[in-house]
Design an enzyme around this catalytic site. Structure first.
Site, mmCIF file in Angstrom:
data_model
loop_
_atom_site.group_PDB
_atom_site.id
_atom_site.type_symbol
_atom_site.label_atom_id
_atom_site.label_comp_id
_atom_site.label_asym_id
_atom_site.label_seq_id
_atom_site.Cartn_x
_atom_site.Cartn_y
_atom_site.Cartn_z
ATOM 1 N N ASP A 46 0.690 -1.103 -0.006
ATOM 2 C CA ASP A 46 0.119 -0.068 -0.094
ATOM 3 C C ASP A 46 1.030 1.077 0.104
ATOM 4 O O ASP A 46 1.814 1.414 0.757
ATOM 5 C CB ASP A 46 -1.142 0.129 1.363
ATOM 6 C CG ASP A 46 -2.021 1.358 1.144
ATOM 7 O OD1 ASP A 46 -2.868 0.785 0.412
ATOM 8 O OD2 ASP A 46 -1.763 2.184 1.521
ATOM 9 N N GLU A 79 1.454 5.572 -0.272
ATOM 10 C CA GLU A 79 0.721 6.800 -0.041
ATOM 11 C C GLU A 79 1.801 8.015 -0.784
ATOM 12 O O GLU A 79 2.778 7.313 -1.057
ATOM 13 C CB GLU A 79 0.808 7.139 1.492
ATOM 14 C CG GLU A 79 -0.017 6.264 2.500
ATOM 15 C CD GLU A 79 -1.516 5.957 2.203
ATOM 16 O OE1 GLU A 79 -2.061 7.030 1.844
ATOM 17 O OE2 GLU A 79 -1.659 4.961 2.335
ATOM 18 N N ASP A 119 -1.676 1.481 -6.753
ATOM 19 C CA ASP A 119 -0.512 1.116 -6.565
ATOM 20 C C ASP A 119 0.663 0.801 -7.515
ATOM 21 O O ASP A 119 1.740 1.267 -7.613
ATOM 22 C CB ASP A 119 -0.405 0.147 -5.203
ATOM 23 C CG ASP A 119 -1.154 0.764 -3.861
ATOM 24 O OD1 ASP A 119 -0.705 1.291 -3.161
ATOM 25 O OD2 ASP A 119 -2.451 0.212 -4.152
ATOM 26 N N HIS A 146 -5.236 5.123 5.519
ATOM 27 C CA HIS A 146 -4.370 6.035 4.699
ATOM 28 C C HIS A 146 -2.986 6.032 5.369
ATOM 29 O O HIS A 146 -2.188 7.302 5.036
ATOM 30 C CB HIS A 146 -4.841 7.369 4.523
ATOM 31 C CG HIS A 146 -6.046 7.345 3.770
ATOM 32 N ND1 HIS A 146 -6.307 6.768 2.387
ATOM 33 C CD2 HIS A 146 -7.186 7.587 3.974
ATOM 34 C CE1 HIS A 146 -7.491 6.536 2.183
ATOM 35 N NE2 HIS A 146 -8.272 7.390 2.970
ATOM 36 N N ASP A 183 -2.244 0.038 6.523
ATOM 37 C CA ASP A 183 -3.338 -0.328 5.175
ATOM 38 C C ASP A 183 -2.980 -1.616 4.695
ATOM 39 O O ASP A 183 -3.822 -2.534 4.334
ATOM 40 C CB ASP A 183 -3.361 0.700 4.173
ATOM 41 C CG ASP A 183 -4.217 1.803 4.493
ATOM 42 O OD1 ASP A 183 -4.762 1.875 5.632
ATOM 43 O OD2 ASP A 183 -4.531 2.767 3.729
#
Length: 188
Positions: A13, A15, A109, A165, A170
């Site tokens: 995951d 960000e 992603d 997030h 996550d």
């Protein structure tokens, strides 16, 4: 002919830099955190975790929106390595686990990795195989609706752990979803 068996699901995951005002176009977003877990296909346990902040170069100042959404602070990314060093560390970690399949919640992603690797002229570190767990979850429920990760946890009666997030949290939560749907499919 040798059949290659994947022993791990590499659940990732990311960000990335973001805003709510349009000042950072989609094609200029950059990864600021990689969160990943190696989910063992035999035990369904997480065997290892990887978490790394990354210093953005296109838009080095995080927006207030980004910080509120992710809880990632300016100090976190300023003290972090830039993309090439961070992705090299990540690649070293993932290749210490043979026979893994890259998985994520949706295709975002994968696309973000492709975009950042191209921008930094770094070879894409995964095979062409990618599992979109978001799609698998909808198939598992036999619905066309696409669920967000938090909605999927709720649908399964699993409590969201950590901070939504945040890449590493996550990734752990996505692993919990995948563990549950795969174990029910294999036992049902």
């Amino acid at each position: 002919m040798e059949i290659k068996i994947s022993h791990y699901y590499l659940i990732v995951d990311l960000e990335a830099t973001c805003c709510d005002s349009g000042t950072i176009p989609r094609h200029e977003m950059e990864i600021i955190e990689i969160g990943a877990v190696m989910l063992n296909r035999a035990t369904w346990e997480i065997d290892s975790e990887f978490q790394q902040f990354i210093q953005p170069v296109r838009h080095p100042q995080l927006t207030d929106f980004c910080t509120k959404l992710t809880s990632i602070r300016q100090q976190d990314v300023e003290e972090a390595p830039k993309f090439i060093k961070a992705i090299s560390r990540f690649k070293e970690w993932i290749y210490s686990f043979p026979n893994h399949i890259f998985c994520s919640w949706g295709n975002y992603d994968k696309k973000q990795f492709i975009q950042d690797c191209a921008f930094h002229n770094f070879p894409y570190p995964f095979s062409s195989e990618h599992i979109n767990i978001k799609e698998e979850f909808s198939e598992y429920l036999s619905v066309s609706k696409k669920f967000g990760m938090a909605q999927a946890l709720n649908e399964l009666g699993i409590e969201l752990k950590g901070i939504h997030h945040r890449g590493i949290d996550d990734a752990r939560n996505i692993a919990a979803i995948y563990r549950q749907i795969k174990s029910k499919l294999n036992n049902g």
